[in-house]
Design an enzyme around this catalytic site. Structure first.
Site, PDB file in Angstrom:
ATOM      1  N   LYS A  61      23.112  31.047  61.928  1.00  0.00           N
ATOM      2  CA  LYS A  61      21.729  30.641  61.642  1.00  0.00           C
ATOM      3  C   LYS A  61      21.550  30.389  60.141  1.00  0.00           C
ATOM      4  O   LYS A  61      22.392  30.819  59.327  1.00  0.00           O
ATOM      5  CB  LYS A  61      20.764  31.738  62.118  1.00  0.00           C
ATOM      6  CG  LYS A  61      20.972  33.080  61.434  1.00  0.00           C
ATOM      7  CD  LYS A  61      20.204  34.197  62.141  1.00  0.00           C
ATOM      8  CE  LYS A  61      20.446  35.533  61.471  1.00  0.00           C
ATOM      9  NZ  LYS A  61      19.924  36.665  62.265  1.00  0.00           N
ATOM     10  N   TYR A 281      10.687  31.463  28.177  1.00  0.00           N
ATOM     11  CA  TYR A 281       9.268  31.584  28.544  1.00  0.00           C
ATOM     12  C   TYR A 281       8.751  32.986  28.309  1.00  0.00           C
ATOM     13  O   TYR A 281       9.441  33.973  28.577  1.00  0.00           O
ATOM     14  CB  TYR A 281       9.058  31.226  30.018  1.00  0.00           C
ATOM     15  CG  TYR A 281       9.133  29.743  30.305  1.00  0.00           C
ATOM     16  CD1 TYR A 281       8.223  28.853  29.718  1.00  0.00           C
ATOM     17  CD2 TYR A 281      10.088  29.235  31.171  1.00  0.00           C
ATOM     18  CE1 TYR A 281       8.284  27.496  29.989  1.00  0.00           C
ATOM     19  CE2 TYR A 281      10.156  27.880  31.459  1.00  0.00           C
ATOM     20  CZ  TYR A 281       9.249  27.003  30.854  1.00  0.00           C
ATOM     21  OH  TYR A 281       9.313  25.673  31.129  1.00  0.00           O
TER      22      TYR A 281
HETATM   23  C1  LIG Z   1      20.939  37.655  62.331  1.00  0.00           C
HETATM   24  C2  LIG Z   1      21.294  38.315  63.584  1.00  0.00           C
HETATM   25  C3  LIG Z   1      22.592  38.814  63.798  1.00  0.00           C
HETATM   26  C4  LIG Z   1      23.628  38.880  62.691  1.00  0.00           C
HETATM   27  O1  LIG Z   1      23.307  39.954  61.849  1.00  0.00           O
HETATM   28  P1  LIG Z   1      24.218  40.353  60.565  1.00  0.00           P
HETATM   29  O2  LIG Z   1      23.564  41.561  60.030  1.00  0.00           O
HETATM   30  O3  LIG Z   1      24.138  39.193  59.637  1.00  0.00           O
HETATM   31  O4  LIG Z   1      25.579  40.573  61.075  1.00  0.00           O
HETATM   32  C5  LIG Z   1      22.902  39.304  65.058  1.00  0.00           C
HETATM   33  N1  LIG Z   1      21.963  39.333  66.048  1.00  0.00           N
HETATM   34  C6  LIG Z   1      20.702  38.892  65.865  1.00  0.00           C
HETATM   35  C7  LIG Z   1      19.729  38.971  66.985  1.00  0.00           C
HETATM   36  C8  LIG Z   1      20.318  38.399  64.635  1.00  0.00           C
HETATM   37  O5  LIG Z   1      19.053  37.990  64.441  1.00  0.00           O
END
Ligand SMILES: *Cc1c(COP(=O)(O)O)cnc(C)c1O
Length: 389
Positions: A61, A281
């Site tokens: 993702k 800044y």
């Molecule tokens: C993002 C996510 C993962 C992966 O989690 P990590 O901590 O990056 O390994 C797995 N399952 C779900 C439902 C997630 O939203």
């Protein structure tokens, strides 16, 4: 390092161009190198950790946590990964175009809008509520198909997934799943990154109790951290994200993962600073002594957090150099007075992420987590993928 082909009189980089010249497209301020071989090596460690009876899916993702979903997923697919998880329908369709025969699941479901497109593209929405289950069942009825289903039960995150009450309703009314073929039941840990957090075993017990009602389905609970906490948490499939990309799944110990990301930022100018001068800044940093600073092409528009101001370090040949003053949109200023005979020159590159500083360490100086550092990696960097083959 960038070789200095020509010596220039000024310390500006790149050298001033006669007006009308096209900008040099090969002069990025930042370069990001992503080692796909390290991503697949990290998946080898997962496979070793969970054994041959458990599948290792890949969570890609958010553009594979900022590293580039398509090249990362293609490398993992070549390496044998069969199941991918993304967050949104848009990510799923983009991944389907790149991987015609991988299994793809959408964590944020996208029902009802994307339902028919999911069927057409053979994408599985993760069913996060009874309402989702009914929508997906209705589509099965309408299309005359028995549709595959992934059911997500919430066991303590209170975010997505069937609530305890909904889970109970479903178990009492299995007929509700008549037109679906439940392939996977899953849940998600809230605190697995913290060693011995009491919620983790509670979630495990809740998940096990629910999952028992689906003897035919694959069961999946663990993210990266969960996988390293207990073999009990492996079930039939693990869903690592961050550890694939080099993040430390067990922050209380040394990182077992191979580093994946190198980020370097270019020095645009070197400046001599006089005692009493301020930097950037709001003039937040004042030098009491004469100093030498480097102005570096890296800013919050590249996802380098403004919260790093006055806190983070970058590295020159292994030596830490502190940021001084505010992080601005495209630039940061670095104190290099202590480098003395080992001074970099304009056009040279600082290590921002690499052997001396990983994303977990950089994240700490902005009070954030490596997930946020990676997913914010900017679009302006020149990206290079080191091959997995
Ligand atoms: C993002 C996510 C993962 C992966 O989690 P990590 O901590 O990056 O390994 C797995 N399952 C779900 C439902 C997630 O939203």
């Amino acid at each position: 390092m960038i070789p200095h082909e020509k010596k220039t009189e000024t310390t500006d980089f790149p050298p001033a161009r006669p007006s009308g010249d096209a900008p040099r497209s090969d002069s990025p301020f930042g370069r990001l190198t992503i080692n796909l071989g390290a991503v697949t090596a990290n998946h080898d460690l997962f496979r070793k950790t969970v054994g041959s009876t458990c599948d290792v899916a890949a969570v890609v993702k958010a553009d594979a946590y900022g590293l580039g979903m398509v090249p990362v997923a293609q490398a993992l697919h070549r390496h044998g990964t069969k199941r991918f998880f993304v967050a949104t329908p848009g990510e799923a369709f983009a991944l389907r175009a790149a991987l015609p025969d991988a299994a793809i699941a959408v964590l944020g479901d996208g029902l009802p809008e994307a339902g028919r497109d999911f069927i057409e593209s053979n994408i599985d929405p993760v069913l996060n509520s009874l309402h989702d289950i009914d929508l997906w069942s209705d589509l099965a009825a309408q299309t005359g198909k028995h549709l595959p289903a992934i059911i997500h039960v919430d066991t303590g995150m209170n975010r997505l997934g069937l609530s305890a009450k909904e889970a109970d309703t479903l178990i009492r009314n299995p007929g509700r799943l008549e037109s679906l073929d439940v392939k996977i039941v899953m849940s998600h840990f809230a605190c697995a990154d913290e060693k011995d957090h009491p919620l983790t075993p509670v979630q495990y017990e809740r998940f096990k109790a629910f999952a028992e009602h689906f003897p035919q389905a694959q069961k999946s609970l663990a993210n990266s951290s969960g996988m390293f906490r207990s073999p009990d948490y492996h079930f039939d499939m693990v869903r690592p994200g961050i550890a694939s990309y080099g993040g430390n799944p067990t922050p209380e110990t040394t990182n077992p993962m191979k580093p994946v990301v190198t980020l370097e930022a270019r020095i645009l100018q070197i400046r001599q600073i006089e005692a009493g001068d301020t930097i950037g800044y709001s003039a937040t940093h004042r030098f009491d002594q004469p100093a030498v600073t480097a102005t570096v092409g890296l800013g919050y528009a590249d996802g380098f957090h403004r919260a790093h101001s006055g806190k983070a370090h970058v590295y020159w040949r292994g030596v830490a150099c502190p940021l001084v003053g505010r992080v601005s949109m495209d630039l940061v200023t670095v104190d290099i007075s202590h480098l003395k005979d080992n001074m970099p020159r304009p056009g040279d590159w600082f290590e921002v992420l690499g052997p001396h500083q990983d994303a977990d360490q950089l994240a700490a100086s902005a009070g954030t987590i490596c997930y946020e550092v990676l997913t914010n990696l900017g679009k302006r960097y020149k990206r290079t993928y080191l091959s997995d083959m």
